[in-house]
Scaffold this motif. Structure first.
Motif, PDB file in Angstrom:
ATOM      1  N   SER A 142     -85.470 -35.120  22.494  1.00  0.00           N
ATOM      2  CA  SER A 142     -85.623 -34.877  21.053  1.00  0.00           C
ATOM      3  C   SER A 142     -85.915 -36.209  20.381  1.00  0.00           C
ATOM      4  O   SER A 142     -85.749 -37.276  21.004  1.00  0.00           O
TER       5      SER A 142
ATOM      6  N   ASN B 102     -88.506 -39.793   4.024  1.00  0.00           N
ATOM      7  CA  ASN B 102     -88.180 -38.382   4.072  1.00  0.00           C
ATOM      8  C   ASN B 102     -86.941 -38.165   3.207  1.00  0.00           C
ATOM      9  O   ASN B 102     -85.891 -38.687   3.575  1.00  0.00           O
TER      10      ASN B 102
ATOM     11  N   ASP C 188     -90.142 -45.538  12.438  1.00  0.00           N
ATOM     12  CA  ASP C 188     -90.205 -44.106  12.690  1.00  0.00           C
ATOM     13  C   ASP C 188     -91.533 -43.623  12.085  1.00  0.00           C
ATOM     14  O   ASP C 188     -91.686 -43.569  10.873  1.00  0.00           O
TER      15      ASP C 188
ATOM     16  N   PHE D 294     -93.814 -39.074  10.203  1.00  0.00           N
ATOM     17  CA  PHE D 294     -94.551 -38.474   9.086  1.00  0.00           C
ATOM     18  C   PHE D 294     -96.037 -38.817   9.141  1.00  0.00           C
ATOM     19  O   PHE D 294     -96.877 -37.986   8.836  1.00  0.00           O
TER      20      PHE D 294
ATOM     21  N   SER E 289     -90.403 -38.297  16.233  1.00  0.00           N
ATOM     22  CA  SER E 289     -89.982 -36.950  16.544  1.00  0.00           C
ATOM     23  C   SER E 289     -91.275 -36.220  16.913  1.00  0.00           C
ATOM     24  O   SER E 289     -92.052 -35.820  16.041  1.00  0.00           O
TER      25      SER E 289
ATOM     26  N   THR F 296     -91.490 -33.436  18.021  1.00  0.00           N
ATOM     27  CA  THR F 296     -91.273 -32.081  17.510  1.00  0.00           C
ATOM     28  C   THR F 296     -92.222 -31.724  16.359  1.00  0.00           C
ATOM     29  O   THR F 296     -92.577 -30.567  16.176  1.00  0.00           O
TER      30      THR F 296
END
Ligand SMILES: *Cc1c(COP(=O)(O)O)cnc(C)c1O
Length: 381
Positions: A73, A145, A170, A173, A192, A194
């Motif tokens: 994840s 976020n 990160d 986005f 992520s 995902t």
């Protein structure tokens, strides 16, 4: 290779055994050895899996990195990066982070005496104030976020380098289609998977990409030692998703721009948080470090009425009320009670996250239909 070519070809070769054009799913936990220690480079599937290896090479290429690692994840990837640290070390993080990233720092690694500070990164000087002899890492999320703030990656990595700190970005986005943090000086990119990389809301996965050999060696060690690896099936699905990443991101960005403009003009809408607006405080930096502004935006209603925000989310038909983002279908979410519930209310409000804020992940449907859905519901509430 340019970006679209990389999404389809980087790291991907026809299967040497059969010529299969698509990377096979190597659904096995172990590999035959000819004689003890004599094998084809694969011993046990926590350590190596050919489907996963192809995906890791592909992801590394997309981020202009040499080394890629995937995890079960996004948070498992985050977990591995924080485990590069030791007790007593300190991290400086943005103050508008994914709620789970906040939680893992504050409720998990705080117990192991890794200290985290949360500061607004819109002004990089805020970071300097928190640097001391124990600081090891800067953690950036941009756009943030859910408030869509922009941090200047290049300016912050310069501060990091001057103090010999690792800088982590990160890039969930923006995706590598819109932004390449390693090129701007970051030590590590985390995703992520995902979200946009997988792109179809059917996989949970994370990734770590770096150009630093030492960091890569450690992340590889942690991936194998802690064992939060993704399945070969999921690696296959993500490889398939990535082949259209450039097409999807173009469509997400175009649709989000149209929806943002529609909301901005609507009398019942208060503030629209979207870095593509010239009036957005981070617009110039976003223009400098991103190729477009992505598919995410947030907004409030003009009267900041929580009940009306909730009604709106319940009544939307094309925007499914759900956690997550980055899939082909549009989603809406309520950060205060969903993705960011792990952050205490006082802390949320200090950072400007209102309880009435609605977050939209704009999908790749026809934008006219998305706008009509919003228009109808804004009329009704
Ligand atoms: C979802 C998300 C994560 C966590 O990823 P999972 O795959 O859900 O573990 C981290 N960062 C950002 C920006 C996210 O949106």
């Amino acid at each position: 290779m340019k970006f679209a070519t990389k999404t389809i070809h980087a790291g991907v070769q026809p299967d040497p055994l059969t010529g299969a054009v698509m990377t096979p799913i190597y659904q096995t936990s172990t590999y035959a050895q000819e004689s003890p220690g004599k094998h084809k480079g694969y011993e046990y599937a926590r350590t190596q899996n050919p489907t996963r290896s192809v995906l890791e090479s592909n992801l590394a290429a997309l981020e202009n990195g040499q080394f890629g690692f995937t995890f079960a994840s996004g948070l498992a990837a985050t977990d591995a990066i924080i485990k590069l640290l030791k007790a007593g070390d300190e991290v400086i993080c943005g103050n508008d982070l994914y709620g789970g990233t906040y939680r893992i720092f504050r409720q998990v690694f705080a117990r192991f005496n890794i200290k985290s500070h949360f500061v607004s990164m819109e002004d990089p000087q805020n970071i300097t104030n928190f640097i001391n002899e124990n600081t090891r890492m800067i953690w950036i999320e941009t756009p943030t976020n859910p408030l869509m703030n922009i941090a200047d990656i290049e300016a912050i990595t310069k501060i990091g380098k001057a103090h010999k700190l690792m800088t982590v970005v990160d890039n969930t986005f923006a995706t590598p289609y819109l932004q390449n943090p390693l090129d701007l000086g970051a030590s590590i990119v985390v995703h992520s998977v995902t979200k946009y990389l997988g792109g179809h809301s059917d996989v949970i996965m994370g990734a770590v990409i770096t150009n630093d050999e030492k960091i890569a060696e450690n992340i590889g060690f942690l991936q194998n030692s802690c064992g939060a690896v993704p399945s070969p099936n999921d690696a296959f699905l993500v490889l398939r998703g990535i082949k259209t990443l450039h097409l999807r991101m173009k469509a997400h960005s175009e649709n989000a721009r149209a929806v943002a403009e529609f909301l901005h003009e609507h009398p019942k809408v208060g503030k629209v948080y979207y870095p593509g607006f010239p009036s957005h405080t981070g617009h110039e930096i976003a223009k400098k470090q991103m190729r477009d502004f992505g598919g995410m935006l947030s907004f409030t209603l003009v009267d900041d009425d929580l009940q009306k925000s909730i009604q709106l989310m319940e009544k939307l038909q094309l925007f499914t009320l759900a956690e997550s983002l980055g899939g082909v279908e549009s989603l809406c979410g309520h950060p205060a009670s969903m993705t960011h519930a792990a952050i205490p209310k006082a802390e949320r409000e200090k950072n400007g996250l209102k309880d009435s804020l609605i977050r939209l992940s704009i999908g790749i449907e026809d934008k006219e239909d998305l706008i009509a859905d919003l228009e109808r519901v804004l009329e009704e509430i």
